[in-house]
Scaffold this motif. Structure first.
Motif, PDB file in Angstrom:
ATOM      1  N   GLY A  88      -8.246   3.875  -2.401  1.00 33.92           N
ATOM      2  CA  GLY A  88      -8.326   2.697  -1.551  1.00 33.92           C
ATOM      3  C   GLY A  88      -8.789   3.078  -0.160  1.00 33.92           C
ATOM      4  O   GLY A  88      -9.355   4.151   0.062  1.00 33.92           O
ATOM      5  N   TYR A 148       0.841  -1.196   0.000  1.00 35.77           N
ATOM      6  CA  TYR A 148       0.000   0.000   0.000  1.00 35.77           C
ATOM      7  C   TYR A 148       0.881   1.252   0.000  1.00 35.77           C
ATOM      8  O   TYR A 148       0.643   2.200  -0.749  1.00 35.77           O
ATOM      9  CB  TYR A 148      -0.925  -0.011   1.215  1.00 35.77           C
ATOM     10  N   LYS A 180     -10.092 -11.852  -1.654  1.00 34.75           N
ATOM     11  CA  LYS A 180     -11.331 -11.094  -1.457  1.00 34.75           C
ATOM     12  C   LYS A 180     -12.313 -11.877  -0.607  1.00 34.75           C
ATOM     13  O   LYS A 180     -12.913 -11.325   0.327  1.00 34.75           O
ATOM     14  CB  LYS A 180     -11.974 -10.718  -2.783  1.00 34.75           C
ATOM     15  N   PHE A 206      -7.375  -1.928   1.686  1.00 34.65           N
ATOM     16  CA  PHE A 206      -7.494  -2.424   0.315  1.00 34.65           C
ATOM     17  C   PHE A 206      -7.199  -1.288  -0.646  1.00 34.65           C
ATOM     18  O   PHE A 206      -7.334  -0.110  -0.309  1.00 34.65           O
ATOM     19  CB  PHE A 206      -8.859  -3.070   0.024  1.00 34.65           C
ATOM     20  N   TYR A 207      -6.761  -1.646  -1.811  1.00 36.24           N
ATOM     21  CA  TYR A 207      -6.534  -0.680  -2.884  1.00 36.24           C
ATOM     22  C   TYR A 207      -6.607  -1.428  -4.209  1.00 36.24           C
ATOM     23  O   TYR A 207      -6.483  -2.654  -4.262  1.00 36.24           O
ATOM     24  CB  TYR A 207      -5.187   0.047  -2.734  1.00 36.24           C
ATOM     25  N   THR A 208      -6.805  -0.663  -5.275  1.00 34.73           N
ATOM     26  CA  THR A 208      -6.857  -1.234  -6.619  1.00 34.73           C
ATOM     27  C   THR A 208      -5.772  -0.576  -7.458  1.00 34.73           C
ATOM     28  O   THR A 208      -5.676   0.656  -7.504  1.00 34.73           O
ATOM     29  CB  THR A 208      -8.240  -1.010  -7.249  1.00 34.73           C
ATOM     30  N   ASP A 209      -4.964  -1.404  -8.109  1.00 38.40           N
ATOM     31  CA  ASP A 209      -3.962  -0.910  -9.041  1.00 38.40           C
ATOM     32  C   ASP A 209      -4.112  -1.664 -10.359  1.00 38.40           C
ATOM     33  O   ASP A 209      -5.124  -2.356 -10.566  1.00 38.40           O
ATOM     34  CB  ASP A 209      -2.547  -1.031  -8.458  1.00 38.40           C
ATOM     35  N   THR A 230      -7.518  -5.607  -7.339  1.00 40.32           N
ATOM     36  CA  THR A 230      -7.737  -5.126  -5.979  1.00 40.32           C
ATOM     37  C   THR A 230      -7.020  -6.052  -5.003  1.00 40.32           C
ATOM     38  O   THR A 230      -7.078  -7.270  -5.132  1.00 40.32           O
ATOM     39  CB  THR A 230      -9.244  -5.056  -5.651  1.00 40.32           C
ATOM     40  N   HIS A 231      -6.365  -5.438  -4.026  1.00 38.17           N
ATOM     41  CA  HIS A 231      -5.567  -6.157  -3.039  1.00 38.17           C
ATOM     42  C   HIS A 231      -6.145  -5.885  -1.653  1.00 38.17           C
ATOM     43  O   HIS A 231      -6.473  -4.745  -1.331  1.00 38.17           O
ATOM     44  CB  HIS A 231      -4.110  -5.694  -3.104  1.00 38.17           C
ATOM     45  N   TYR A 232      -6.217  -6.930  -0.819  1.00 36.54           N
ATOM     46  CA  TYR A 232      -6.853  -6.856   0.496  1.00 36.54           C
ATOM     47  C   TYR A 232      -5.868  -7.268   1.575  1.00 36.54           C
ATOM     48  O   TYR A 232      -5.101  -8.235   1.401  1.00 36.54           O
ATOM     49  CB  TYR A 232      -8.066  -7.783   0.542  1.00 36.54           C
TER      50      TYR A 232
END
Length: 168
Positions: free
Chosen positions: A41, A30, A85, A49-52, A56-58
Motif C-alpha cells: 500500500g 492501515y 475510490k 491506501f492499501y489492498t486486503d 482496496t481502502h482509501y
C-alpha cells in the motif's frame, strides 16, 4: 474570548499553553494490517491506501475542530477519514486547486482516546484552500464526540480530554 487556552496539568503539574491538538500518523485500519499489505500500500503524511482480502481502502488525513467555550482557538483532532475510490481520486486530482463545493462522504478511521469508539462514525469531508487538510463534519448522532462537535466543550472538559491524551 480568551486568546490562549492554558491549564496546570493534574497529572504532571506542568502548565500547558495553547489549545489542545492531537493527531494520528495513520488510519487505524492501515496499522492493523500485516507488513506485506502495508508494504504494497501507500502511506504519506496526508494520504493512504492499501489492498486486503476485502478490496482496496482509501483514506485522507483531515481535521476536526471542536470549539472550547470562551477560547478563540478550537480543540483540534488530526485524524483520518475513509473515502470511496472516486472521492479519493477527485480529492487527489483537485488537491492544488480544490473545488470548495466538493464534499465527500467518509467514515472516521481512528480510535480517539477519551471517547467511546469513534471508529466508523459517518462524516462529511470538506476540502480547504491553500493545501490545508480538509475539515471533518460528523453526521448527526448521539455519540459524545458529535455532541461535543455540535455544542462545543467547556475549558475543564478540554483539559480533561487533553490530560487523557497526554498521559494515557
Amino acid at each position: 474570548m480568551a486568546g490562549i487556552f492554558s491549564f496546570k496539568c493534574s497529572s504532571c503539574d506542568k502548565i500547558h499553553e495553547g489549545s489542545p491538538s492531537f493527531g494520528f500518523n495513520a488510519p487505524d485500519p492501515y496499522l492493523e494490517q500485516s507488513e506485506d499489505v502495508k508494504e504494497q500500500g501507500k502511506l504519506t503524511k496526508d494520504l493512504c491506501f492499501y489492498t486486503d482480502e476485502d478490496g482496496t481502502h482509501y483514506f485522507v488525513r483531515a481535521v476536526m475542530e471542536i470549539s472550547i467555550d470562551g477560547v478563540s482557538e478550537p480543540f483540534t483532532w488530526g485524524v483520518w477519514s475513509s473515502l470511496s475510490k472516486s472521492s479519493y481520486d477527485r480529492y487527489v486530482e483537485t488537491y492544488d486547486n480544490p473545488d470548495l463545493k466538493d464534499c465527500f462522504f467518509g467514515c472516521f478511521s481512528n480510535y480517539l482516546p477519551y471517547y467511546e469508539s469513534t471508529y466508523a462514525l459517518k462524516l462529511e469531508v470538506q476540502p480547504q484552500e491553500n493545501n490545508q487538510r480538509p475539515l471533518l463534519v460528523p453526521h448527526e448522532s448521539e455519540h459524545q464526540l458529535v455532541i461535543d462537535f455540535e455544542n462545543g466543550i467547556s475549558i475543564s472538559r478540554a483539559q480533561e480530554i487533553a490530560e487523557k491524551c497526554m498521559h494515557s
